[in-house]
Design an enzyme around this catalytic site. Structure first.
Site, PDB file in Angstrom:
ATOM      1  N   CYS A 150     -14.888  17.797 -18.494  1.00 21.87           N
ATOM      2  CA  CYS A 150     -14.761  19.103 -19.134  1.00 21.87           C
ATOM      3  C   CYS A 150     -14.246  18.904 -20.540  1.00 21.87           C
ATOM      4  O   CYS A 150     -13.460  17.988 -20.761  1.00 21.87           O
ATOM      5  CB  CYS A 150     -13.823  19.998 -18.325  1.00 21.87           C
ATOM      6  N   PRO A 151     -14.714  19.672 -21.468  1.00 26.14           N
ATOM      7  CA  PRO A 151     -15.424  20.935 -21.346  1.00 26.14           C
ATOM      8  C   PRO A 151     -16.948  20.827 -21.394  1.00 26.14           C
ATOM      9  O   PRO A 151     -17.622  21.841 -21.544  1.00 26.14           O
ATOM     10  CB  PRO A 151     -14.917  21.725 -22.544  1.00 26.14           C
TER      11      PRO A 151
END
Length: 69
Positions: free
Chosen positions: A11-12
């Site tokens: 992530c992201p």
């Protein structure tokens, strides 16, 4: 429905791919995100709330999001 294979990505990146792909699907259609980064379990639902999209399913490494607008 389109499927975004984000397995192995931190992530992201899964959220960024989801955001970029959403305009490619019609309102009411579903985007499936496959993401195994533990942060995705928090980040994807939070993104859906912030952007007014519907999180249909969040099971394991699979997240189904319906485009609402």
């Amino acid at each position: 429905m389109i499927t975004l294979d984000c397995l192995g990505q931190r992530c992201p990146l899964p959220v960024i791919k989801l955001a970029k792909s959403l305009p490619q699907v019609a309102v009411g259609e579903i985007v499936r995100v496959l993401a195994d980064d533990p942060a995705a379990a928090n980040d994807i639902p939070a993104w859906c709330r912030m952007k007014g999209q519907e999180l249909i399913t969040a099971q394991g490494h699979q997240f189904d999001i319906r485009r609402l607008k």
